[in-house]
Design a protein around this motif. Sequence first.
Motif, PDB file in Angstrom:
ATOM      1  N   LEU A   1      12.444   7.513 -11.609  1.00  0.00           N
ATOM      2  CA  LEU A   1      11.196   7.376 -10.860  1.00  0.00           C
ATOM      3  C   LEU A   1      10.736   8.725 -10.314  1.00  0.00           C
ATOM      4  N   VAL A   2      11.637   9.422  -9.646  1.00  0.00           N
ATOM      5  CA  VAL A   2      11.282  10.675  -8.972  1.00  0.00           C
ATOM      6  C   VAL A   2      10.917  11.782  -9.963  1.00  0.00           C
ATOM      7  N   HIS A   3      11.614  11.845 -11.075  1.00  0.00           N
ATOM      8  CA  HIS A   3      11.398  12.954 -12.013  1.00  0.00           C
ATOM      9  C   HIS A   3      10.463  12.633 -13.169  1.00  0.00           C
ATOM     10  N   ASN A   4      10.097  11.368 -13.351  1.00  0.00           N
ATOM     11  CA  ASN A   4       9.270  11.022 -14.494  1.00  0.00           C
ATOM     12  C   ASN A   4       8.114  10.096 -14.105  1.00  0.00           C
ATOM     13  N   HIS A   5       8.424   8.879 -13.716  1.00  0.00           N
ATOM     14  CA  HIS A   5       7.405   7.844 -13.575  1.00  0.00           C
ATOM     15  C   HIS A   5       6.458   8.045 -12.389  1.00  0.00           C
ATOM     16  N   LEU A   6       6.966   8.381 -11.230  1.00  0.00           N
ATOM     17  CA  LEU A   6       6.077   8.583 -10.080  1.00  0.00           C
ATOM     18  C   LEU A   6       5.160   9.789 -10.279  1.00  0.00           C
ATOM     19  N   PRO A   7       5.664  10.932 -10.768  1.00  0.00           N
ATOM     20  CA  PRO A   7       4.733  12.037 -11.055  1.00  0.00           C
ATOM     21  C   PRO A   7       3.681  11.671 -12.111  1.00  0.00           C
ATOM     22  N   ARG A   8       4.072  10.886 -13.094  1.00  0.00           N
ATOM     23  CA  ARG A   8       3.132  10.459 -14.142  1.00  0.00           C
ATOM     24  C   ARG A   8       2.030   9.580 -13.532  1.00  0.00           C
ATOM     25  N   LEU A   9       2.423   8.630 -12.679  1.00  0.00           N
ATOM     26  CA  LEU A   9       1.427   7.775 -12.022  1.00  0.00           C
ATOM     27  C   LEU A   9       0.540   8.594 -11.085  1.00  0.00           C
ATOM     28  N   ALA A  10       1.114   9.575 -10.409  1.00  0.00           N
ATOM     29  CA  ALA A  10       0.330  10.437  -9.512  1.00  0.00           C
ATOM     30  C   ALA A  10      -0.652  11.288 -10.313  1.00  0.00           C
TER      31      ALA A  10
ATOM     32  N   GLN B   1       0.804  -1.221   0.000  1.00  0.00           N
ATOM     33  CA  GLN B   1       0.000   0.000   0.000  1.00  0.00           C
ATOM     34  C   GLN B   1       0.834   1.266   0.000  1.00  0.00           C
ATOM     35  N   HIS B   2       2.067   1.180   0.494  1.00  0.00           N
ATOM     36  CA  HIS B   2       2.919   2.367   0.555  1.00  0.00           C
ATOM     37  C   HIS B   2       4.379   1.966   0.677  1.00  0.00           C
ATOM     38  N   THR B   3       5.234   2.914   0.366  1.00  0.00           N
ATOM     39  CA  THR B   3       6.680   2.747   0.476  1.00  0.00           C
ATOM     40  C   THR B   3       7.281   4.136   0.356  1.00  0.00           C
ATOM     41  N   ASN B   4       8.566   4.185   0.033  1.00  0.00           N
ATOM     42  CA  ASN B   4       9.183   5.459  -0.308  1.00  0.00           C
ATOM     43  C   ASN B   4       9.979   5.255  -1.600  1.00  0.00           C
ATOM     44  N   ALA B   5      10.358   6.349  -2.217  1.00  0.00           N
ATOM     45  CA  ALA B   5      11.006   6.282  -3.534  1.00  0.00           C
ATOM     46  C   ALA B   5      12.313   5.495  -3.486  1.00  0.00           C
ATOM     47  N   GLU B   6      13.048   5.595  -2.407  1.00  0.00           N
ATOM     48  CA  GLU B   6      14.323   4.873  -2.289  1.00  0.00           C
ATOM     49  C   GLU B   6      14.117   3.360  -2.283  1.00  0.00           C
TER      50      GLU B   6
ATOM     51  N   GLU C   1      -0.115   8.301  -4.846  1.00  0.00           N
ATOM     52  CA  GLU C   1       0.138   9.625  -4.288  1.00  0.00           C
ATOM     53  C   GLU C   1       1.635   9.677  -4.040  1.00  0.00           C
ATOM     54  N   PHE C   2       2.269  10.760  -4.465  1.00  0.00           N
ATOM     55  CA  PHE C   2       3.713  10.884  -4.332  1.00  0.00           C
ATOM     56  C   PHE C   2       4.046  12.228  -3.726  1.00  0.00           C
ATOM     57  N   ASP C   3       4.772  12.203  -2.621  1.00  0.00           N
ATOM     58  CA  ASP C   3       5.215  13.419  -1.941  1.00  0.00           C
ATOM     59  C   ASP C   3       6.685  13.636  -2.282  1.00  0.00           C
TER      60      ASP C   3
END
Length: 140
Positions: A67-76, A32-37, A82-84
């Motif tokens: 992930l941080v600059h492309n894929h996670l924002p795209r999924l969000a 359900q959750h994790t962090n980018a690292e 949800e990506f912080d």
Amino acid sequence: MPEPKRTDLDTVFELLSRPRCRYAMYYFLKNQHTNAEKLSRQITAWEEEISVQEVTKEKKRPVTMSLVHNHLPRLAEHDIIEFDHRSGDVAVANGFESVRDSVKRARALDDGPVADDEPVDSVLYSDPLTETSKSPSSSE
């Protein structure tokens, strides 16, 4: 609670066509959750076909950056996660349910990464995001 936004089929296929987006969604089939690292460590292990313990900072760095600059924002953007950006927290969003079956089917057909049988280490650095706690940049 508002109805989760449904993701159209073209968008689902476009997201699944991007290996790191696809691998991130595979990860969230069981978590359900994790962090980018931690997510980038798991995806690096899948891409390199090595254990999570064998992942080095050098191998993980380009995965984390994409992930941080492309894929996670795209999924969000599509309400899949949800990506912080500040904390690196990543959590399943309501919209993930609208793509879950497609992700499961893709996972069953994919000859790519196989999830480890090891327990998944899933942590958040901060409290999960809520409607009132979203960062100012996420409302733009």
